[in-house]
Design a protein around this motif. Structure first.
Motif, PDB file in Angstrom:
ATOM      1  N   LEU A  26      -4.934 -13.025  10.324  1.00  0.00           N
ATOM      2  CA  LEU A  26      -4.609 -11.776  11.002  1.00  0.00           C
ATOM      3  C   LEU A  26      -5.785 -10.820  10.805  1.00  0.00           C
ATOM      4  O   LEU A  26      -6.267 -10.653   9.673  1.00  0.00           O
ATOM      5  CB  LEU A  26      -3.334 -11.172  10.413  1.00  0.00           C
ATOM      6  N   THR A  27      -6.239 -10.222  11.890  1.00  0.00           N
ATOM      7  CA  THR A  27      -7.378  -9.296  11.833  1.00  0.00           C
ATOM      8  C   THR A  27      -7.001  -8.049  12.639  1.00  0.00           C
ATOM      9  O   THR A  27      -5.931  -8.014  13.284  1.00  0.00           O
ATOM     10  CB  THR A  27      -8.634  -9.939  12.472  1.00  0.00           C
ATOM     11  N   GLN A  52      -5.174  -8.217  15.975  1.00  0.00           N
ATOM     12  CA  GLN A  52      -3.726  -8.484  16.124  1.00  0.00           C
ATOM     13  C   GLN A  52      -2.861  -7.246  15.874  1.00  0.00           C
ATOM     14  O   GLN A  52      -1.630  -7.335  15.898  1.00  0.00           O
ATOM     15  CB  GLN A  52      -3.282  -9.594  15.157  1.00  0.00           C
ATOM     16  N   LEU A  53      -3.486  -6.095  15.642  1.00  0.00           N
ATOM     17  CA  LEU A  53      -2.697  -4.886  15.336  1.00  0.00           C
ATOM     18  C   LEU A  53      -1.628  -4.606  16.394  1.00  0.00           C
ATOM     19  O   LEU A  53      -0.515  -4.171  16.082  1.00  0.00           O
ATOM     20  CB  LEU A  53      -3.625  -3.675  15.220  1.00  0.00           C
ATOM     21  N   ARG A  61       0.526  -4.416   9.755  1.00  0.00           N
ATOM     22  CA  ARG A  61      -0.707  -3.723  10.171  1.00  0.00           C
ATOM     23  C   ARG A  61      -1.688  -3.641   9.001  1.00  0.00           C
ATOM     24  O   ARG A  61      -2.893  -3.803   9.178  1.00  0.00           O
ATOM     25  CB  ARG A  61      -0.380  -2.318  10.707  1.00  0.00           C
ATOM     26  N   CYS A 104      -3.296  -6.967   8.749  1.00  0.00           N
ATOM     27  CA  CYS A 104      -4.300  -7.103   9.821  1.00  0.00           C
ATOM     28  C   CYS A 104      -5.586  -6.364   9.451  1.00  0.00           C
ATOM     29  O   CYS A 104      -6.690  -6.882   9.640  1.00  0.00           O
ATOM     30  CB  CYS A 104      -3.775  -6.539  11.140  1.00  0.00           C
ATOM     31  N   GLY A 125      -7.636  -8.262   7.048  1.00  0.00           N
ATOM     32  CA  GLY A 125      -8.369  -9.315   7.764  1.00  0.00           C
ATOM     33  C   GLY A 125      -8.624 -10.578   6.961  1.00  0.00           C
ATOM     34  O   GLY A 125      -9.560 -11.323   7.268  1.00  0.00           O
ATOM     35  N   ALA A 183      -1.434 -15.622   9.211  1.00  0.00           N
ATOM     36  CA  ALA A 183      -0.145 -15.032   9.594  1.00  0.00           C
ATOM     37  C   ALA A 183       0.996 -15.608   8.755  1.00  0.00           C
ATOM     38  O   ALA A 183       1.901 -14.881   8.320  1.00  0.00           O
ATOM     39  CB  ALA A 183       0.107 -15.277  11.078  1.00  0.00           C
TER      40      ALA A 183
END
Ligand code: SAM
Length: 222
Positions: A9-10, A13-14, A28, A31, A34, A38
């Protein structure tokens, strides 16, 4: 998004997590860090909320804690726990990156999460602790259980990578699958040691290793 996804997740993907819910706020933060797949987010969240429904307070001891998200979530979900320790022989770089973002998002966590590069055997567990461990591979889960029992502490484990040769199947594998036999024997051993046992699962679309075993000394209120 597939909840079992091993993709990191980075910040890209927010937008998947726009709401005001606590889960989206946590997602969040992950994300922004980073550094985590997931799957680790969904797994830690589903474990933490089930454990917190039963067990409040206590110092959190996340054995074989790796990235340490579970330890953070345990404090986010219940501020009565004074602090949390993430104990791992090989703390991944993601642990520090994640801790920085979590503390930035929840400043009240500052100074309360300790990343300890050590074997679980070297960490002293006390009776007031709440021991948690997600996917301590094979017999490491047995050692986590032993540590909690020796201290008389509450416990929640999500086992994985069952070792049919080294862990005790209790001879049950003629009736039920070997990994399930190992977990049944673990639950029975906890009961033999004076523990009340509770069994749960987390959703199987996150991980097939989804059996959650909770236990607390019978004399102790959950
Ligand atoms: C499959 S990972 C799980 C990590 C984390 N709990 C998670 O959910 O992603 C297993 C972890 O156990 C750690 N480990 C292996 N042997 C250990 C030991 N004796 N004491 C502490 N940690 C250990 C490894 O370094 C690794 O981070």
């Amino acid at each position: 998004m597939r909840r079992s996804s091993k993709s990191r997740l980075t910040p890209k993907q927010l937008s998947h997590f726009p709401s005001d819910t606590l889960f989206d706020k946590i997602a969040r933060a992950v994300c922004r860090a980073g550094v985590l797949p997931a799957k680790e987010l969904f797994e830690a969240w589903e474990v933490a909320r089930r454990v917190r429904r039963k067990y409040r307070g206590g110092r959190i001891v996340d054995l074989a804690g790796g990235h340490g998200l579970l330890a953070h979530l345990m404090l986010v979900l219940d501020d009565r726990s004074p602090e949390a320790f993430v104990v791992d022989t090989a703390l991944p770089p993601s642990a520090r990156a994640l801790a920085a973002v979590m503390v930035d998002t929840w400043p009240r966590l500052q100074g309360r999460i300790h990343l300890v590069a050590a074997a679980i055997e070297a960490f002293e567990v006390t009776p007031d602790d709440l021991v948690v461990s997600v996917h301590a591979c094979g017999t490491l889960t047995d050692r986590v259980i032993d540590k909690a029992v020796q201290a008389g502490a509450r416990l929640a484990v999500l086992p994985c990578c069952h070792d049919l040769k080294l862990s005790d199947t209790g001879g049950l594998e003629g009736w039920i699958a070997g990994p399930l036999a190992i977990d049944v024997v673990r639950a029975a051993r906890l009961a033999d040691n004076g523990y009340t046992v509770m069994t749960r699962t987390i959703p199987a679309d996150i991980t097939p290793h989804n059996r959650l075993l909770l236990a607390h000394p019978r004399k102790m209120m959950p």
